[in-house]
Structure formats: structure tokens, C-alpha cells
Enzyme design. Structure first.
Site, PDB file in Angstrom:
ATOM      1  CD  GLU A  77       1.671  -5.335   6.008  1.00 51.28           C
ATOM      2  OE1 GLU A  77       2.437  -6.279   6.328  1.00 51.28           O
ATOM      3  OE2 GLU A  77       1.019  -5.327   4.955  1.00 51.28           O
TER       4      GLU A  77
ATOM      5  N   GLY B 265       0.655  -4.963   0.969  1.00 48.12           N
ATOM      6  CA  GLY B 265      -0.520  -5.059   0.102  1.00 48.12           C
ATOM      7  C   GLY B 265      -0.232  -5.796  -1.204  1.00 48.12           C
TER       8      GLY B 265
ATOM      9  CD  GLU C  94      -2.146  -7.400   3.168  1.00 49.64           C
ATOM     10  OE1 GLU C  94      -1.876  -6.266   2.726  1.00 49.64           O
ATOM     11  OE2 GLU C  94      -2.611  -7.584   4.307  1.00 49.64           O
TER      12      GLU C  94
ATOM     13  CB  ALA D  67      -0.891  -0.026   1.225  1.00 48.49           C
TER      14      ALA D  67
END
Ligand code: DAK
Length: 263
Positions: free
Chosen positions: A131, A108, A111, A63
Site C-alpha cells: 500500500e 487486501g 489482510e 483491493a
């Protein structure tokens, strides 16, 4: 679109996240465009999707940390929901999605690849959920999907330790199905997509649904899900042609390629 390209080749749709200057990091615009692209896929013409990243270095480096850094709690939650909604749309998309992971797949990025049906990668790929090093938890399903794919112990080791792994380890723990050189990756993804695309499309869709939905419930319910989706294939043109060809011992005839609308 600014950050997504979409092209169709022989019943295979190729979605490329195209923001190489930020290693294809997922900001709100990328997520919105990905969502809109999925909505535009012509399911009468396309049987398999490939998701990849632009450039030679990165699939998706996570992200967008710049965008996330100043979010309030409410905005963080809204950003998490935006990502989760798109990832879930990919996961439950009616046709199979292959992630062709061509480099970094962090946060992300890891993911989003796990929301796809099948992952293959290039030998320079790096996977991880970094993270906790940034003071947050994985927010796009990482705590849930990684454990389901590689097992609880490995997922906890990677997530708690923010430990990145290379392609060979990703292969060894079952996070990817295969590893290729960078040059071989897209041809291999297209070959795999073509193999799937030539099979009966309703049956392939129903297999995806049966596997995904069956894994969420106990075996008694799962078998009922399979029964229904199995029954659903009967009376389709492909079921008649597929079984008819076998009985007639006619291997020259192919399954019919007819649009779903007409079935
Ligand atoms: N976000 C924004 N920009 C990024 C980025 C990212 N994730 N990753 C790379 N970039 C940008 C860099 O800032 C740099 O930009 P410029 O300085 O050139 O403008 C450019 O891409 C090239 O990166 P580097 O110069 O760093 O390239 P290197 O080869 O040296 O290093 C790297 C590559 C991938 C190792 C490094 O860039 C890196 O560590 N990137 C960050 C990886 C990372 O930590 N990713 C995970 C992000 S956290 C949630 C929702 C979602 C999430 C969490 C919560 N909720 C709201 C519930 C998800 C979180 C994440 O994904």
C-alpha cells in the site's frame, strides 16, 4: 452470485473468490457477496470453512485499485469499513476458517488471509502489503494483524518497505503454517478441515472464541474467558460421549454428529 462460489463437502464449506480476470481483486461486489455468503452458511451442517481463490495464479491480488482510484475521502472510509466489517465477520465467525492461499496474497489479499484462523499456501504464493507504494496505508487491518502474527519488527519491515515475500519466507516467519505444491494445496486444506470437523463442534467453537477473545485482554481476564467457555462444554452430548468413551475404553464410538439446534 457473480464472484463467489460456495460448496459444501462433508461438513466443510468451501468459499472461492472467483474473479480470476482481475486476479480475484476485492471490489465492492466481491465484499458484498462474501458477506452474504457468510450469512448463508448453515452452522448446523458446516463445521469448518476453507477460503481460497479461483485460478492458479492468485488468491487475492488486493483491493480493487481501479475502483479505489477515484474514491473521495468519505467513499474511501466507507470502502474501508465495508472490507473491515466482512474481515471481522470472518475472524469472529463461530467456526474455524482455513485460508488456502493459492498464489498472490497482496494488500487486501494478505489482510483477508490474516482474518482467517489458519493459513496454508502453495509454493507460488506471494505475500505483501504494497500500500505505501500506492500512497495509502493498509486499510483492511494489515497494520494490526500482521504485527500480531509475525511480530512488530517483521511487520514494519514488510509494510514500510512494501516488500513482498515468497512462500518459504512466509513459512519461516510464521505467516503460514505450511507450504504445499499447487496440486497438494486443496487436498491438504480439506484434510486439515476434516481433522478439525471430526472433533466436538461446541468445544472447537469455544476454543476459537477463547483464543481470539483472550488475546485481546490481560491474562487474569483471559483465564476467566477460558473458564467460562470450558464450563460451557459440560452437559453437552459430546462432552458426555467423549469422556464416556474414554472411561469405557471404547475407541470404536465416535463423537455424536448432531445439529447445534438440538443441543
Ligand atoms: N486491483 C484491480 N485489478 C487488478 C489488481 C488489483 N489489486 N491486481 C491485478 N489486477 C488486474 C490487472 O489490472 C490485470 O487486468 P487486465 O489488465 O488484464 O484487465 C489483471 O488483473 C492481471 O494482472 P497483471 O497483468 O498485472 O498480472 P501480472 O502477473 O503481470 O502481475 C501482480 C500480477 C499481482 C504482481 C500485479 O497484478 C499487481 O501488482 N497487482 C496489484 C497488487 C497490489 O498492489 N495489491 C494491493 C492493492 S492495495 C482501504 C481499504 C483497503 C485497502 C486500502 C485502504 N481503505 C479504504 C481504508 C487495501 C488496499 C490494497 O489491497
Amino acid at each position: 452470485m457473480e464472484f463467489i462460489t460456495y460448496e459444501v463437502e462433508d461438513m466443510v464449506g468451501i468459499i472461492t473468490i472467483n474473479r480470476p480476470k482481475a486476479l480475484n481483486a476485492l471490489n465492492s461486489t466481491v465484499l458484498d457477496e462474501l458477506d452474504a455468503t457468510l450469512d448463508q452458511v448453515d452452522l448446523d451442517a458446516v463445521r469448518v470453512l476453507i477460503l481460497t481463490g479461483a485460478g492458479e495464479k492468485s488468491f487475492v491480488a488486493g483491493a480493487d485499485i481501479g475502483e479505489m482510484s477515484s474514491l473521495t475521502k468519505e467513499e474511501g472510509e466507507a470502502f474501508g469499513k465495508k472490507g473491515n466489517d466482512v474481515f471481522r465477520k470472518l475472524e469472529t465467525f463461530p467456526i474455524p476458517v482455513i485460508a488456502a492461499i493459492n498464489g498472490f496474497a497482496l494488500g487486501g489479499g494478505c489482510e483477508i488471509s490474516m482474518s482467517c484462523d489458519i493459513r496454508i499456501c502453495s509454493d507460488n504464493a506471494v505475500f505483501g502489503q504494497p500500500e505505501v507504494g500506492l500512497g495509502i496505508t493498509p486499510g483492511f487491518g494489515g497494520t494490526q494483524r500482521l504485527a500480531r502474527i509475525v511480530g512488530v519488527g517483521k511487520a514494519k519491515e514488510m509494510i514500510y518497505g512494501a516488500r513482498n515475500i515468497k512462500a518459504d519466507e512466509a513459512y519461516r516467519i510464521g505467516l503460514v503454517n505450511n507450504v504445499y505444491t499447487q496440486e497438494e494445496l486443496m487436498p491438504a486444506a480439506k484434510k486439515l478441515a476434516a481433522t478439525i470437523a471430526k472433533n466436538a463442534p461446541i468445544a472447537v467453537r469455544n476454543c476459537k472464541k477463547a483464543i481470539n477473545e483472550g488475546l485481546q485482554v490481560d491474562m487474569d481476564q483471559a483465564i476467566v474467558i477460558e473458564e467460562k467457555l470450558f464450563g460451557d462444554c459440560f452437559e453437552t452430548e459430546d462432552q458426555k460421549a467423549g469422556m464416556g468413551n474414554f472411561l469405557e475404553k471404547d475407541k470404536s464410538k465416535k463423537l455424536k454428529v448432531v445439529p447445534f439446534k438440538n443441543r
